[in-house]
Design a protein around this motif. Structure first.
Motif, PDB file in Angstrom:
ATOM      1  N   GLY A  64       0.775  -1.232   0.000  1.00 33.80           N
ATOM      2  CA  GLY A  64       0.000   0.000   0.000  1.00 33.80           C
ATOM      3  C   GLY A  64       0.805   1.280   0.000  1.00 33.80           C
ATOM      4  O   GLY A  64       2.031   1.270   0.080  1.00 33.80           O
ATOM      5  N   THR A  66       0.500   4.033   2.141  1.00 36.73           N
ATOM      6  CA  THR A  66       0.440   4.859   3.350  1.00 36.73           C
ATOM      7  C   THR A  66       1.726   5.636   3.609  1.00 36.73           C
ATOM      8  O   THR A  66       1.702   6.852   3.809  1.00 36.73           O
ATOM      9  N   ARG A  67       2.851   4.969   3.624  1.00 31.69           N
ATOM     10  CA  ARG A  67       4.132   5.644   3.898  1.00 31.69           C
ATOM     11  C   ARG A  67       4.479   6.641   2.799  1.00 31.69           C
ATOM     12  O   ARG A  67       4.975   7.734   3.070  1.00 31.69           O
ATOM     13  N   ASP A  69       2.368   8.258   0.876  1.00 32.91           N
ATOM     14  CA  ASP A  69       1.472   9.408   1.040  1.00 32.91           C
ATOM     15  C   ASP A  69       1.998  10.344   2.123  1.00 32.91           C
ATOM     16  O   ASP A  69       1.979  11.563   1.973  1.00 32.91           O
ATOM     17  N   TRP A  70       2.431   9.764   3.207  1.00 29.11           N
ATOM     18  CA  TRP A  70       2.976  10.560   4.307  1.00 29.11           C
ATOM     19  C   TRP A  70       4.219  11.339   3.847  1.00 29.11           C
ATOM     20  O   TRP A  70       4.364  12.516   4.161  1.00 29.11           O
ATOM     21  N   THR A  76      -4.694  11.681   2.851  1.00 29.80           N
ATOM     22  CA  THR A  76      -4.749  11.563   4.308  1.00 29.80           C
ATOM     23  C   THR A  76      -5.547  10.358   4.779  1.00 29.80           C
ATOM     24  O   THR A  76      -5.571  10.065   5.964  1.00 29.80           O
ATOM     25  N   GLY A  77      -6.197   9.668   3.865  1.00 23.05           N
ATOM     26  CA  GLY A  77      -6.989   8.506   4.245  1.00 23.05           C
ATOM     27  C   GLY A  77      -8.373   8.849   4.756  1.00 23.05           C
ATOM     28  O   GLY A  77      -9.075   8.003   5.277  1.00 23.05           O
ATOM     29  N   GLN A  85      -9.800   4.182  -1.785  1.00 25.04           N
ATOM     30  CA  GLN A  85      -8.803   3.556  -0.934  1.00 25.04           C
ATOM     31  C   GLN A  85      -8.378   2.192  -1.459  1.00 25.04           C
ATOM     32  O   GLN A  85      -7.261   1.760  -1.204  1.00 25.04           O
ATOM     33  N   ARG A  88      -5.200   2.003  -3.636  1.00 28.84           N
ATOM     34  CA  ARG A  88      -3.998   2.353  -2.883  1.00 28.84           C
ATOM     35  C   ARG A  88      -3.353   1.145  -2.212  1.00 28.84           C
ATOM     36  O   ARG A  88      -2.174   1.155  -1.930  1.00 28.84           O
ATOM     37  N   THR A  89      -4.137   0.100  -1.951  1.00 28.17           N
ATOM     38  CA  THR A  89      -3.572  -1.096  -1.329  1.00 28.17           C
ATOM     39  C   THR A  89      -2.673  -1.857  -2.295  1.00 28.17           C
ATOM     40  O   THR A  89      -1.851  -2.658  -1.869  1.00 28.17           O
ATOM     41  N   GLU A  93       5.501   0.177  -2.445  1.00 31.37           N
ATOM     42  CA  GLU A  93       6.431   1.236  -2.062  1.00 31.37           C
ATOM     43  C   GLU A  93       7.782   1.092  -2.761  1.00 31.37           C
ATOM     44  O   GLU A  93       8.357   2.075  -3.232  1.00 31.37           O
TER      45      GLU A  93
END
Length: 175
Positions: A64, A66-67, A69-70, A76-77, A85, A88-89, A93
């Motif tokens: 996914g 998440t990292r 995006d951060w 922001t989810g 969403q 995105r999974t 990375e």
């Protein structure tokens, strides 16, 4: 294309396009997406070099966005849309990091494409990665943010060292 990788490539391409939007205009969007897709394809094929590797990532999932995006201060989810969403999974990375490295370093991109010759993914049909390895002025203008070394550095640096090691190992193995 190998089992499972189309989803990883498509999602990672989508993430790259959202994180580093193209110049305005339809042609720019198409050219930038082609470059992002070629970079994500090369990166995914290097990361998952066999059909077994591709099948395993399909089974366990790539991790996914998440990292990522951060890192870029993006998503922001907080969206309620399931489809927003869900894709995105499927972002990988490492594939995104390697793709960012390939887009900003022409020599690395050329070495990566060369390392794919004879791989299971290349098969018998020729694959052209010219927009990645030899972008013209239109390509560069369309993907100015996507190819800007300073802007993509946080993402590229995440796993760039692994990419370089992988390519060096392939070069030694070819000798």
């Amino acid at each position: 294309m190998s089992v499972g990788l189309p989803s990883v490539i498509a999602a990672t391409t989508q993430w790259l396009m959202r994180a580093y939007p193209p110049a305005s205009g339809t042609l720019s969007a198409v050219l930038a997406e082609a470059q992002a897709r070629q970079a994500a394809t090369v990166a995914a094929w290097l990361r998952y070099p066999t059909a077994l590797d591709a099948s395993l990532v399909t089974l366990v999932g790539p991790g996914g966005a998440t990292r990522l995006d951060w890192l870029v201060g993006g998503f922001t989810g907080e969206s309620d849309a399931e489809d927003e969403q869900a894709w995105r999974t499927w972002v990988d990375e490492v594939v995104a990091s390697w793709a960012a490295s390939l887009l900003t370093e022409p020599a690395l991109a050329a070495a990566a494409v060369a390392a794919l010759s004879g791989s299971e993914h290349m098969g018998s049909s020729p694959v052209d990665f010219r927009r990645l390895t030899d972008p013209d002025t239109y390509d560069r203008d369309a993907a100015a943010l996507l190819r800007h070394p300073d802007l993509v550095r946080p993402v590229a640096d995440l796993h760039r060292e692994q990419l370089v090691e992988r390519l060096q190992a392939d070069a030694v193995g070819a000798d």
